[in-house]
Design an enzyme around this catalytic site. Structure first.
Site, PDB file in Angstrom:
ATOM      1  N   LYS A 112      42.937  41.198  38.159  1.00  0.00           N
ATOM      2  CA  LYS A 112      43.112  39.552  37.243  1.00  0.00           C
ATOM      3  C   LYS A 112      43.573  38.878  38.053  1.00  0.00           C
ATOM      4  O   LYS A 112      43.497  37.648  38.328  1.00  0.00           O
ATOM      5  CB  LYS A 112      43.292  39.897  35.832  1.00  0.00           C
ATOM      6  CG  LYS A 112      43.046  38.556  35.081  1.00  0.00           C
ATOM      7  CD  LYS A 112      43.768  38.766  33.862  1.00  0.00           C
ATOM      8  CE  LYS A 112      45.448  38.215  33.733  1.00  0.00           C
ATOM      9  NZ  LYS A 112      45.463  38.871  32.480  1.00  0.00           N
ATOM     10  N   ASP A 130      39.999  37.928  31.651  1.00  0.00           N
ATOM     11  CA  ASP A 130      41.433  37.883  30.327  1.00  0.00           C
ATOM     12  C   ASP A 130      41.084  38.836  29.307  1.00  0.00           C
ATOM     13  O   ASP A 130      39.951  38.571  28.680  1.00  0.00           O
ATOM     14  CB  ASP A 130      42.757  37.497  30.601  1.00  0.00           C
ATOM     15  CG  ASP A 130      41.833  35.890  29.968  1.00  0.00           C
ATOM     16  OD1 ASP A 130      40.552  36.121  29.201  1.00  0.00           O
ATOM     17  OD2 ASP A 130      43.088  35.554  29.504  1.00  0.00           O
TER      18      ASP A 130
END
Ligand code: SF4
Length: 207
Positions: A112, A130
């Site tokens: 991420k 997320d």
């Protein structure tokens, strides 16, 4: 959906404050399980003193901790930041690398974080999924998936290319401020008629 996001907010930005790829990388690394507001408070004091790998190493781990101690998991994060700075200096000439493998090899940097840095600092068409993007993608039916990897792959496939650069920011902001985890503000949502979510929240009394 993305035409609406763009009409409402033509240039969405991350809420993390940064001026260089390195500042962004460290801010994202610090933001895991913490709020952008909390990270900004810390980096506003840290970056004027140390905003390069060399300067942070000069500061040292203990001093670094004193700047970031209001952020969750700050001890582990301080260790990771110091180790990351060493690798950046030893292997990348003090610069943030622009490729996934090198980024993910940095301590504390997962998929991420690498996606955020590649997208926001280097303009790559990546999708950093997320908790907000995961929720919005599933609720709306935009890119449903059991885990973040599936949602990431679906978004990369389904979001029209024109919108990919900014899609991750639009979706995060939408999840953070409108399609909230506990009480989504469906009554105030520009995507309401396009969204598959069945239990849409009605407008509260008194508004
Ligand atoms: S209508 Fe509700 S559930 Fe759907 S995107 Fe908007 S806020 Fe989220």
């Amino acid at each position: 959906m993305f035409e609406r996001f763009r009409a409402a907010n033509p240039s969405p930005k991350t809420e993390l404050e940064y001026t260089t790829p390195f500042e962004l990388l460290i801010a994202v690394l610090l933001s895991a399980q913490s709020t952008d507001v909390g990270v900004n408070k810390a980096t506003r004091k840290l970056y004027p003193v140390a905003n390069t790998p060399a300067k942070i190493l000069e500061l040292g781990e203990e001093e670094l901790k004193s700047y970031i101690q209001t952020i969750g998991l700050y001890k582990t994060k301080a260790k990771n930041v110091i180790a990351t700075c060493k690798i950046l200096l030893e292997q990348h000439g003090g610069e943030v690398p622009n490729d996934r493998a090198s980024l993910e090899a940095l301590p504390g940097v997962g998929r991420k974080t690498a996606n955020v840095v590649m997208n926001t600092a280097f303009g790559e068409l990546t999708m950093a999924v997320d908790t907000h993007i995961f929720r919005v993608s599933n609720r709306t039916g935009l890119a449903p998936g059991k885990n973040v990897d599936i949602v990431e792959q679906k978004l990369l496939r389904f979001v029209p290319k024109d919108f990919l650069q900014d899609a991750h920011h639009w979706l995060i902001l939408h999840g953070r401020y409108t399609c909230k985890a506990r009480k989504p503000e469906c009554w105030n949502c520009i995507q309401q008629d396009l969204c598959d979510y069945r239990q849409k929240t009605p407008m509260p009394d008194g508004l």
